[in-house]
Design a protein around this motif. Structure first.
Motif, mmCIF file in Angstrom:
data_model
loop_
_atom_site.group_PDB
_atom_site.id
_atom_site.type_symbol
_atom_site.label_atom_id
_atom_site.label_comp_id
_atom_site.label_asym_id
_atom_site.label_seq_id
_atom_site.Cartn_x
_atom_site.Cartn_y
_atom_site.Cartn_z
ATOM 1 N N VAL A 127 0.844 -1.203 0.000
ATOM 2 C CA VAL A 127 0.000 0.000 0.000
ATOM 3 C C VAL A 127 0.875 1.247 0.000
ATOM 4 O O VAL A 127 0.645 2.196 -0.764
ATOM 5 N N ILE A 128 1.919 1.239 0.819
ATOM 6 C CA ILE A 128 2.794 2.414 0.883
ATOM 7 C C ILE A 128 3.498 2.639 -0.450
ATOM 8 O O ILE A 128 3.544 3.760 -0.974
ATOM 9 N N ALA A 129 4.012 1.552 -1.023
ATOM 10 C CA ALA A 129 4.739 1.700 -2.290
ATOM 11 C C ALA A 129 3.812 2.218 -3.382
ATOM 12 O O ALA A 129 4.123 3.199 -4.071
ATOM 13 N N VAL A 130 2.646 1.589 -3.501
ATOM 14 C CA VAL A 130 1.694 2.006 -4.535
ATOM 15 C C VAL A 130 1.224 3.432 -4.296
ATOM 16 O O VAL A 130 1.166 4.261 -5.220
ATOM 17 N N GLY A 131 0.916 3.744 -3.040
ATOM 18 C CA GLY A 131 0.404 5.072 -2.705
ATOM 19 C C GLY A 131 1.408 6.162 -3.009
ATOM 20 O O GLY A 131 1.072 7.178 -3.621
ATOM 21 N N THR A 132 2.646 5.960 -2.588
ATOM 22 C CA THR A 132 3.655 6.988 -2.832
ATOM 23 C C THR A 132 3.888 7.169 -4.317
ATOM 24 O O THR A 132 3.946 8.289 -4.834
ATOM 25 N N THR A 145 -3.143 5.853 -13.074
ATOM 26 C CA THR A 145 -2.268 5.882 -11.919
ATOM 27 C C THR A 145 -2.460 7.182 -11.132
ATOM 28 O O THR A 145 -2.529 7.187 -9.904
ATOM 29 N N ALA A 146 -2.554 8.285 -11.869
ATOM 30 C CA ALA A 146 -2.761 9.568 -11.206
ATOM 31 C C ALA A 146 -4.056 9.558 -10.408
ATOM 32 O O ALA A 146 -4.147 10.122 -9.321
ATOM 33 N N LYS A 147 -5.058 8.878 -10.965
ATOM 34 C CA LYS A 147 -6.351 8.774 -10.294
ATOM 35 C C LYS A 147 -6.188 8.024 -8.963
ATOM 36 O O LYS A 147 -6.711 8.452 -7.935
ATOM 37 N N VAL A 148 -5.460 6.916 -9.034
ATOM 38 C CA VAL A 148 -5.187 6.180 -7.788
ATOM 39 C C VAL A 148 -4.464 7.098 -6.807
ATOM 40 O O VAL A 148 -4.746 7.124 -5.611
ATOM 41 N N GLY A 149 -3.544 7.893 -7.345
ATOM 42 C CA GLY A 149 -2.791 8.821 -6.502
ATOM 43 C C GLY A 149 -3.705 9.790 -5.789
ATOM 44 O O GLY A 149 -3.573 10.014 -4.583
ATOM 45 N N ILE A 150 -4.664 10.339 -6.516
ATOM 46 C CA ILE A 150 -5.550 11.319 -5.878
ATOM 47 C C ILE A 150 -6.400 10.638 -4.798
ATOM 48 O O ILE A 150 -6.717 11.224 -3.781
ATOM 49 N N PRO A 181 -1.968 3.846 4.299
ATOM 50 C CA PRO A 181 -2.342 4.769 3.218
ATOM 51 C C PRO A 181 -2.034 6.230 3.556
ATOM 52 O O PRO A 181 -1.590 6.992 2.692
ATOM 53 N N GLN A 182 -2.250 6.617 4.795
ATOM 54 C CA GLN A 182 -1.994 7.999 5.187
ATOM 55 C C GLN A 182 -0.525 8.340 5.021
ATOM 56 O O GLN A 182 -0.166 9.395 4.484
ATOM 57 N N THR A 183 0.324 7.424 5.463
ATOM 58 C CA THR A 183 1.760 7.655 5.339
ATOM 59 C C THR A 183 2.156 7.785 3.875
ATOM 60 O O THR A 183 2.935 8.665 3.508
ATOM 61 N N ALA A 184 1.579 6.910 3.025
ATOM 62 C CA ALA A 184 1.915 6.968 1.602
ATOM 63 C C ALA A 184 1.533 8.318 1.017
ATOM 64 O O ALA A 184 2.329 8.965 0.324
ATOM 65 N N GLY A 185 0.317 8.760 1.316
ATOM 66 C CA GLY A 185 -0.135 10.047 0.791
ATOM 67 C C GLY A 185 0.732 11.193 1.282
ATOM 68 O O GLY A 185 1.142 12.062 0.510
ATOM 69 N N GLN A 186 1.025 11.177 2.586
ATOM 70 C CA GLN A 186 1.885 12.233 3.141
ATOM 71 C C GLN A 186 3.218 12.255 2.426
ATOM 72 O O GLN A 186 3.778 13.308 2.156
ATOM 73 N N MET A 230 4.919 15.234 0.545
ATOM 74 C CA MET A 230 6.197 15.744 1.036
ATOM 75 C C MET A 230 7.235 15.801 -0.082
ATOM 76 O O MET A 230 7.947 16.794 -0.231
ATOM 77 N N ILE A 231 7.320 14.710 -0.856
ATOM 78 C CA ILE A 231 8.326 14.684 -1.922
ATOM 79 C C ILE A 231 7.998 15.735 -2.974
ATOM 80 O O ILE A 231 8.863 16.483 -3.433
ATOM 81 N N GLY A 232 6.710 15.817 -3.314
ATOM 82 C CA GLY A 232 6.294 16.810 -4.301
ATOM 83 C C GLY A 232 6.632 18.220 -3.849
ATOM 84 O O GLY A 232 7.234 18.998 -4.595
ATOM 85 N N ILE A 233 6.259 18.538 -2.616
ATOM 86 C CA ILE A 233 6.539 19.878 -2.104
ATOM 87 C C ILE A 233 8.038 20.139 -2.093
ATOM 88 O O ILE A 233 8.507 21.213 -2.466
#
Lengths: 413, 207, 334, 216
Positions: B139-144, B164-169, D180-185, D189-192
């Protein structure tokens, strides 16, 4: 004003100067001394009741990658140093060595039994020092090792541990500079749609139609925050539009430095739009440095003056919610942008459009369509592409146990 | 005096709260006091801590601090309209230093460190991970990854890339949701603290 | 009676009520209220029923204004102060790891606590500060306090004064300068941390009372972060945990845990995953969990009921708002 | 001349501050310290500009008898009151017992704390009025908020008490926060960070010159 070579190729000049500078220092970084020698001579054990074999192999070296002033000392433990053994501590002794003659040894510190290193953080660079280590027994008797070879501390010109950061920065900077040059040379650069920024025109236009004010809040942080700088840059574009539309733009700020900058910015934008006469000194004004004092002030202004459009661009903290909610309650069109992750949900919920994180930094390129700005955005994207590739490659390599790829990105020593 | 003080504090507290009913004179009074007091508070504090503490008594033999004082003086030149332009110099200095400092700091802490931590053996070293960790790692890898794709500006979001961008959002939205939840928690705690002052410290109604 | 008169009347009634209560407190004949279990449950049910009524009204198309929401928030936070209901608090893993990080420190270890908040954030962070100090003092850990926010060290003093009144801790007869030190505030944000990396003394030549650094036995031998066994940061924003991680942890390898306002906490989660932080206390809930782990009951635990109620109210209104939205053909603007 | 010198200052200072990170040698190792000192001093000087601006605007408002001018009088009075006290009481202005401390404790603190606290009301009203399950994205936001809000307080587990251990709300909240929260953050963070790197670079190279007032 600039020298001719700088005028012609400013980017190239600065970057090549930077590279030469850093190369020079990285070369000199290899020239650090690193000395060690094995000396084991047992001394002064005659009077002791229990004889202890003293610590041996005292190795000394300058601490690398530092500003000088420290030396690492490392030794082999005395064989008797075991749990419950006779050794209770080691003391580290130091003497200055001038032209081969040794001064007196003085104790500079001690560590408990079992420890085999000590960092002397109190040396003068260039002076030569000789160390020895003494084991202290419970009876108080002292058993000294032999002398180390002379060593001196020095400062380094390049921190080798940070070479990966250096390469990374150079890579991203290289991309950015490359694409800026491409863009200047006339190459078309594509940029995807950003809804929040397409709406800026409409928002300014609406304020004009309604004959109401536009408020612009450039965040609540000082000029030492890059988000504030981004916010102030976007302010320039908005001010230009406001000047063209002849709509009153009001900019309340919470930092004196921002006041100074924002004033310059708006003034400049008005003259750029050909309406220097329309600019008014009071358009940009200071409220207070205090976060909530500021929020309360802006809140009051919003409720009383009911602007048609409000922009929030910059770094925000808790005040974001008060501002956005109040603006929402009077029905203003709101466009927000910030890189503060904790404030984004409120902007997302209470504003019509929100620039999320990096989009804030892309805004000035998007609005101005200046080739230089677009080029840097493209370069930034290439940096992202490298990261994305690194993620895929790294994850594959590590998952199948081929290579510990992530160490490439390791910053801590 | 003690009674007076706590009543003043309570009066001002209620004044701000009264804004919830509507914008009124009590609130405006409290707000004006707040604006005045807070501007003055920072004015005084910065003077004593920064100018007096840092420069006047704190400079020691560090001659470099005179440069700071000089920059500060240039800043104040803005008060003299004729030479006001010179205040751009200290501004240029601050902006330049900030840019340099942040460039490095953010690159090393937010790019390098975060990439380092995202790259990991998804199944644990030697396939040791539990199912829980495994799913989490993926989840972390895919999410990031997909989150970063969303921030890609120079490519249209269509096809696989757009997907992919959609998943990102989606991931960003979950993040905002979690942030929102925590913010609610935080704000409620602060309100609790304030009401504790009113009902506890002031009126003594809480056991 | 016009609206103006009504407003004046309400203010007058409130003033009289407050005056009577205050008089009662000062005079000693009023020592606080507590609802019985039955009454507490009745109140809870009443609130729930009234929310259902609002939901019903919304379904019928009658929308409530924001003042009603405000009123509900006020009520749901205030009434639990007086209720006698209890609930079980669960320990989350990040609090567990933070606690373990401190628990493995041998007696005599030096703990650096950075106070980076001001009174407005105290409701969340002060309970953490108190239980943290209590734990340190009970377990003979040495505490060094600094602050990057001007008001931080004052908050630390408030917490320490309170903790020293505890019987078990008073019996230890702790000495200022030997067992704990408050080095005070220093301007410079993350640069202060950076300079502490090479030399504490250069940033804090004296403690907050003006005693020279070298006259304080506890810190005399502390040169930089390498002499610190554990760092604990209480933060409400910038400068705060992010800066401590970026500088003290990443550059100087300090082992560190943090207590954050709940707003800050989510941003710090990536740092836990990556091991840059050993653990984190998030908001009042984190404070309550930490109180439970260290075996004390403080304000964190005490106010958890209000916290629970407040969350329920917010969720209830999100649902009601969405009902209105879908019922109004997704166009409803409230 | 008026534009070039500031640009040069920005560029040189910027480059120096980038390379100081890589060079442990004197004087680069001291740069951070100097900059922080200089910045504090400039900041303290700049606030004079802000304060004078505030006074000027308030006096203008009073002189022109604009709407609500009386509150400008209040602002002025309290600004002067705390400033005069703060300066008159000297270095020890922050010690217990001074007038400055009294104002800080009983006026400033309750006001700023309450400002923070009424955010709770706004948060609730924003939830009621703005958080809509408009589309899939918004629904995800709401769902995450819902789980976190419930899972982070004890009442969550009372509600989900009948569920198996793994599906308890507190565990769900922990899962959301950790993965998921960590991934989004991280993505944010990297983008910023990249945005900051490129903005900083533009500033150093003199492409971004808006902070000095306007474009080219």
């Amino acid at each position: 004003m600039y020298p001719i070579w700088f005028q012609k190729r400013p980017l190239f000049t600065v970057l090549s100067a930077l590279t030469i500078f850093l190369l020079f220092f990285s070369v000199s970084a290899f020239a650090q001394d690193n000395s060690q020698i094995d000396t084991t001579i047992a001394v002064d054990t005659t009077l002791a009741e229990i004889r202890i074999v003293p610590p041996s192999s005292v190795e000394v070296s300058d601490v690398g990658n530092d500003a000088g002033g420290s030396i690492d000392i490392h030794w082999q433990l005395s064989p008797e140093d075991q749990n419950g053994g006779p050794v209770i501590s080691y003391s580290v002794l130091r003497a200055e060595s001038v032209d081969g003659t040794l001064g007196d040894f003085t104790e500079i510190g001690s560590v408990p039994a079992g420890a085999s290193t000590y960092a002397d953080g109190n040396t003068v660079d260039g002076l030569k020092y000789v160390y020895k280590v003494a084991a202290t027994a419970a009876s108080g008797a002292v058993f000294e090792s032999g002398d180390s070879i002379p060593v001196s501390s020095s400062a380094q010109w390049f921190d080798m541990r940070r070479i990966n950061v250096f390469v990374g920065v150079l890579l991203v900077a290289g991309f950015i500079v490359y694409y800026i040059r491409q863009a200047k040379a006339g190459k078309e650069l594509f940029i995807r749609k950003i809804a929040g920024l397409d709406a800026v025109d409409e928002a300014v236009g609406r304020a004009t139609e309604m004959g109401k004010k536009i408020f612009y809040v450039p965040g609540t942080q000082d000029m030492d925050n890059v988000q504030t700088i981004a916010g102030v840059t976007i302010l320039g574009r908005v001010a230009e539009m406001a000047a063209q539309y002849e709509t009153w733009l009001e900019v309340p700020v919470s930092r004196s430095l921002v006041l100074v900058t924002a004033k310059e910015m708006v003034k400049e934008a008005y003259s750029k739009a050909g309406r220097p006469d329309a600019y008014h000194e009071d358009q940009v004004h200071y409220l207070t440095d205090d976060q909530f004092g500021y929020a309360a002030g802006v809140d009051g202004m919003v409720v009383r003056e009911k602007p048609a459009t409000i922009f929030y661009m910059g770094a925000f903290y808790a005040e974001s919610l008060i501002l956005a909610e109040t603006g929402n309650s009077i029905g203003a069109i709101q466009i927000a942008g910030t890189g503060m992750p904790s404030q984004l949900p409120f902007f997302v919920a209470a504003c019509d459009y929100t620039l999320i994180g990096e989009e804030l930094f892309a805004a000035s390129a998007y609005l101005s369509r200046e080739p230089k700005q677009l080029g840097s955005l493209k370069g930034q994207d290439m940096g992202k592409a490298v990261i994305l590739i690194a993620l895929i490659v790294g994850l594959l390599l590590e998952t199948f146990g081929i290579w510990n790829f992530s160490t490439l990105f390791s910053v801590i020593e | 005096m003690e009674h007076f003080a706590i009543w003043v504090a309570a009066f001002l507290t209620m004044g701000i709260i009264s804004f919830l009913y509507k914008d009124n004179a009590w609130y405006k009074l409290s707000e004006a006091i707040f604006v005045g007091i807070s501007a003055g508070y920072w004015f005084v504090t910065l003077f004593w801590d920064n100018i007096y503490g840092k420069f006047w008594v704190g400079r020691g033999d560090d001659a470099m601090l005179y440069i700071g004082a000089f920059l500060g003086l240039l800043m104040l030149m803005r008060l003299v309209p004729k030479v006001g332009w010179i205040s751009r110099w200290p501004l240029a200095f601050i902006v330049g230093a900030t840019a340099g400092f942040y460039l490095i700091n953010y690159f090393s802490s937010n790019v390098m460190r975060q990439v380092e931590d995202t790259i990991m053996p998804l199944l644990g070293t030697d396939y040791s991970a539990t199912t829980y960790d495994m799913i989490g790692n993926i989840v972390i890898a895919v999410g990031t990854f997909s989150g970063l794709v969303y921030f890609f500006f120079s490519k249209e979001h269509k096809g696989v890339f757009g997907g992919t961008a959609k998943v990102g959002i989606f991931f960003l939205m979950i993040t905002f949701g979690a942030s929102f939840g925590y913010t609610v928690m935080s704000r409620m705690s602060l309100l609790i603290g304030r009401l504790d002052f009113l009902f506890g410290d002031w009126l003594g109604m809480i056991k | 009676m016009n609206a103006r008169m009504k407003e004046i009347l309400v203010v007058a009634v409130l003033t009289v009520f407050c005056a009577i209560m205050y008089w009662g407190k000062v005079d000693g004949w009023m020592t606080g209220f507590q609802f019985s279990f039955g009454l507490s449950m009745t109140v809870v049910i009443l609130i729930a029923v009234s929310l259902l009524v609002i939901l019903y009204l919304t379904l019928r198309g009658k929308l409530i204004g924001r003042r009603v929401v405000f009123l509900y928030v006020g009520i749901s936070v205030t009434l639990p102060f007086f209720m006698s209901l209890s609930q079980e608090i669960k320990i989350s893993p990040e609090v567990q790891t933070l606690y373990e990080g401190i628990a493995e420190l041998p007696p005599g270890s030096v703990v650096l606590t950075a106070f980076d908040y001001d009174p407005p954030s105290a409701p969340e962070l002060q309970p953490m500060a108190e239980s943290f100090f209590r734990y340190c003092f009970n377990n003979d850990l040495k505490v060094v306090v600094i602050g990057l926010w001007p008001q931080g060290p004052q908050q630390a003093n408030i917490a320490i004064e309170k903790i020293l009144l505890d019987e078990a801790i008073a019996a230890k007869n702790l000495q200022y300068g030997i067992d704990y030190v408050n080095l005070g505030f220093q301007t410079g944000n993350e640069f202060v941390i950076q300079r502490m990396g090479s030399d504490f003394k250069s940033m804090f030549p004296t403690d907050y009372t003006g005693t020279p650094y070298n006259d304080l036995p506890l810190v005399r031998n502390i040169k930089n972060f390498s002499n610190i066994d554990y760092g604990f940061n209480l933060s409400a924003g910038y400068p705060g945990t992010v800066e401590w991680v970026q500088v003290a942890v990443d550059r100087y390898g300090l082992k560190m845990g943090a207590g954050n306002t709940a707003v800050q906490a989510p941003q710090c989660y990536p740092y836990i995953r990556s091991g840059q932080l050993v653990g984190i206390l998030g908001g009042m809930n984190g404070a309550a969990e930490f109180e439970l782990m260290t075996g004390t009951v403080g304000k964190g635990t005490k106010f958890m009921l209000s916290q629970s109620f407040a969350h329920m109210i917010v969720i209830a209104f999100i649902i009601i708002g969405n009902v209105a939205y879908f019922r109004g053909g997704r166009k409803q603007k409230l | 001349m008026r534009r070039e010198i500031p640009l040069l200052i920005t560029g040189i200072v910027g480059v120096v501050f980038v390379i100081q990170y890589f060079i442990p040698h004197w004087p680069f190792n001291r740069m951070n310290a100097w900059f922080s000192d200089w910045f504090s001093i400039v900041q303290a000087c700049a606030i004079w500009l802000g304060a004078l601006n505030l006074i000027k605007i308030s006096i203008q408002k009073i002189a022109k008898k604009k709407k609500d001018w009386i509150y400008s009088v209040v602002i002025l009075v309290f600004f002067l009151l705390i400033t005069i006290l703060g300066f008159a009481e000297g270095e020890e202005f922050r010690e217990p017992g001074t007038g400055f401390t009294w104002l800080y404790e009983f006026v400033y603190t309750p006001l700023s704390s309450t400002m923070f606290a009424i955010l709770a009301f706004f948060v609730a009203s924003a939830s009621y009025r703005a958080f809509r399950a408009r589309n899939l994205e918004a629904t995800l936001l709401l769902a995450a908020a819902f789980f976190v809000m419930l899972g982070r307080v004890p009442i969550g587990d009372v509600i989900s008490g009948f569920m198996p251990q793994g599906a308890q709300l507190s565990n769900l909240a922990t899962w959301i926060m950790t993965f998921p929260q960590t991934a989004g953050q991280r993505a944010i963070m990297i983008g910023i960070a990249l945005g900051i790197v490129s903005t900083s670079l533009r500033i150093i190279l003199g492409i971004e010159r808006s902070h000095l007032g306007g474009g080219d």
